[in-house]
Design an enzyme around this catalytic site. Sequence first.
Site, PDB file in Angstrom:
ATOM      1  N   LYS A 127       0.839  -1.205   0.000  1.00 22.52           N
ATOM      2  CA  LYS A 127       0.000   0.000   0.000  1.00 22.52           C
ATOM      3  C   LYS A 127       0.873   1.254   0.000  1.00 22.52           C
ATOM      4  O   LYS A 127       2.077   1.178   0.274  1.00 22.52           O
ATOM      5  CB  LYS A 127      -0.919  -0.017   1.221  1.00 22.52           C
ATOM      6  CG  LYS A 127      -0.181  -0.017   2.552  1.00 22.52           C
ATOM      7  CD  LYS A 127      -1.119  -0.330   3.706  1.00 22.52           C
ATOM      8  CE  LYS A 127      -0.369  -0.321   5.026  1.00 22.52           C
ATOM      9  NZ  LYS A 127      -1.209  -0.780   6.134  1.00 22.52           N
ATOM     10  N   ARG A 145     -10.398   0.611  14.945  1.00 24.26           N
ATOM     11  CA  ARG A 145     -10.273   1.390  13.705  1.00 24.26           C
ATOM     12  C   ARG A 145     -11.332   0.870  12.730  1.00 24.26           C
ATOM     13  O   ARG A 145     -12.329   1.526  12.505  1.00 24.26           O
ATOM     14  CB  ARG A 145      -8.856   1.250  13.162  1.00 24.26           C
ATOM     15  CG  ARG A 145      -8.599   2.091  11.952  1.00 24.26           C
ATOM     16  CD  ARG A 145      -7.140   2.097  11.553  1.00 24.26           C
ATOM     17  NE  ARG A 145      -6.653   0.769  11.143  1.00 24.26           N
ATOM     18  CZ  ARG A 145      -5.386   0.536  10.796  1.00 24.26           C
ATOM     19  NH1 ARG A 145      -4.503   1.514  10.806  1.00 24.26           N
ATOM     20  NH2 ARG A 145      -5.003  -0.675  10.428  1.00 24.26           N
ATOM     21  N   TYR A 195      13.347  31.485   6.006  1.00 18.54           N
ATOM     22  CA  TYR A 195      12.153  32.284   6.262  1.00 18.54           C
ATOM     23  C   TYR A 195      12.014  32.652   7.742  1.00 18.54           C
ATOM     24  O   TYR A 195      12.330  31.846   8.615  1.00 18.54           O
ATOM     25  CB  TYR A 195      10.899  31.502   5.870  1.00 18.54           C
ATOM     26  CG  TYR A 195      10.635  31.436   4.381  1.00 18.54           C
ATOM     27  CD1 TYR A 195      10.503  32.606   3.619  1.00 18.54           C
ATOM     28  CD2 TYR A 195      10.493  30.218   3.736  1.00 18.54           C
ATOM     29  CE1 TYR A 195      10.250  32.555   2.253  1.00 18.54           C
ATOM     30  CE2 TYR A 195      10.232  30.145   2.378  1.00 18.54           C
ATOM     31  CZ  TYR A 195      10.108  31.319   1.642  1.00 18.54           C
ATOM     32  OH  TYR A 195       9.853  31.261   0.303  1.00 18.54           O
ATOM     33  N   MET A 204       9.454  25.029   1.155  1.00 16.79           N
ATOM     34  CA  MET A 204       8.679  24.063   0.386  1.00 16.79           C
ATOM     35  C   MET A 204       9.576  23.223  -0.526  1.00 16.79           C
ATOM     36  O   MET A 204       9.426  22.008  -0.616  1.00 16.79           O
ATOM     37  CB  MET A 204       7.625  24.784  -0.457  1.00 16.79           C
ATOM     38  CG  MET A 204       6.693  23.821  -1.168  1.00 16.79           C
ATOM     39  SD  MET A 204       5.553  24.654  -2.273  1.00 16.79           S
ATOM     40  CE  MET A 204       4.520  25.536  -1.115  1.00 16.79           C
TER      41      MET A 204
END
Length: 362
Positions: free
Chosen positions: A33, A131, A258, A307
Site C-alpha cells: 500500500k 479502527r 524564512y 517548500m
Amino acid sequence: MNTLNIYLSNLNHNYECIRKQLRNSTQCIGVVKANAYGGQSIEIAKRLIQIGIDKLAVAYAEEGIQLRNHGIKTPIMVFYPQKDSLADLITFDLEPCIYSRNMFLALEQQLNLLQVKNYPIHIKYNTGLNRVGFPSSDVNWVLDKIKQPYFKLESVYSHLAASEEERPSNGCLQQIEQFEKIKKEHTQATKSPPKFHLLNSSGIFNYPEYQYDAVRCGIALHGYANQPKWDRLLKPIAELKSKISQIHQVQKGAAVGYNNGWVVPKTSRIATLPLGHADGIGRHFGHHRASVLIQGKKAPLVGNICMDMLMIDISGIDCEEGDEVSFFGPSNSAEIFAAQGSTISYELLTGLGPRIKRIFHQ
Ligand SMILES: *Cc1c(COP(=O)(O)O)cnc(C)c1O
C-alpha cells in the site's frame, strides 16, 4: 538531483529473514500500500512475486487497479474497500476485506447485480485497535451471511494495536485471546475453515507462535520492524540522497531561511539542498532537530524548512557545491532520521514526494 535509491537485493534479504521466522506452511502477504511504502509499488510488487510472496495487499481499490494495469496477476487483498469502489474492485478481480455489516451488504448487492458467485473475500474483526472491523459479537451474523453462494471466505483476520511492545503486553494478550475465540467459532462452523492471520511486521518477530496460516508484512520488507533488535536483522532497501545546490558564508548575527529561522551565533558555512516539505521533509525536521550525512559527517538542518529547499550547516565539513548528501539509507537508519523529526519510518517513507526520482538497483 534528489534520488531514492532502492536496493532490491535488500528486499530479497528481508524476505528471507522474515521467512526464517515462519513455518514453511505459513503464507506471507506482501503489503504494498501507499506506493509500497513510498518506494514504487509496481517494481517492488514484481520483485516480491519473483521471490515467492503468496499474496499482495493494498489499502484501497485504486492501488490494486494500478497493479492489475501493470500486468500483476497475483491475488491482491484490499484492506479498506469503500462502497463507491466495489464495482471496480470486482472488475479487477481484487479481494475485499469486509469490516462492517454495511460493507457486507453493499458487496452482496453488487455481486448479485453482476451475477457473480463464489467471490473471494476476507473478514476483518476488531479486537482492540478500534479502527475498522466487525466486533467479535458479530461472528454469528458473519457466519450466517457467508453461507450465501456469492462469497468464498478466504481468510479471517485481526490487527494488533501495539505488536512491537515489549512482552508481556496486556493489550496484545487480550487481542490474541479474542482472536482465538473468533477463530474457534469460525472453525467449528464449517468443514473447510478459512485461513487465519493476525501479525504485521513487528508481530512476526514478537509473536511468531501466533503466525497461524499467514502474516501480513509491510515495513519489515523495507528493512524496519519498530525495535532496534529486529531492525538489526534487516537491511533498509531505500536510500534518500540529494546534492548541494549552493553554499553561502553567513556572517555572525545574520539569519538563515524564512522568518529569521536561525540567527547564526558565529560565522557559518550554509549549504542549500533542493528538497523541502513538499518532498516529504516536513518542518518538524528543521531547527537543528535532524541532521544529514555529508562526507560521513553530520550536518544539522537549520532554520525553517522551505517548500522546495532546505538549509544545512556545513561549518567545518570539507565539501563543495554538487556534493552528495545522505538523508538515510542502509548505513543511516530512516527510523532514526524519522525520530529526529518526531515521526516514524512509516510516515517518512510514505510521505516522500513524486519529485524524488526512484532508481532501482537489482
Ligand atoms: C499496513 C498494514 C499491515 C502491514 O503493517 P507493517 O507494520 O508495515 O508490517 C498489516 N495489516 C494491516 C491490516 C495493515 O493495514
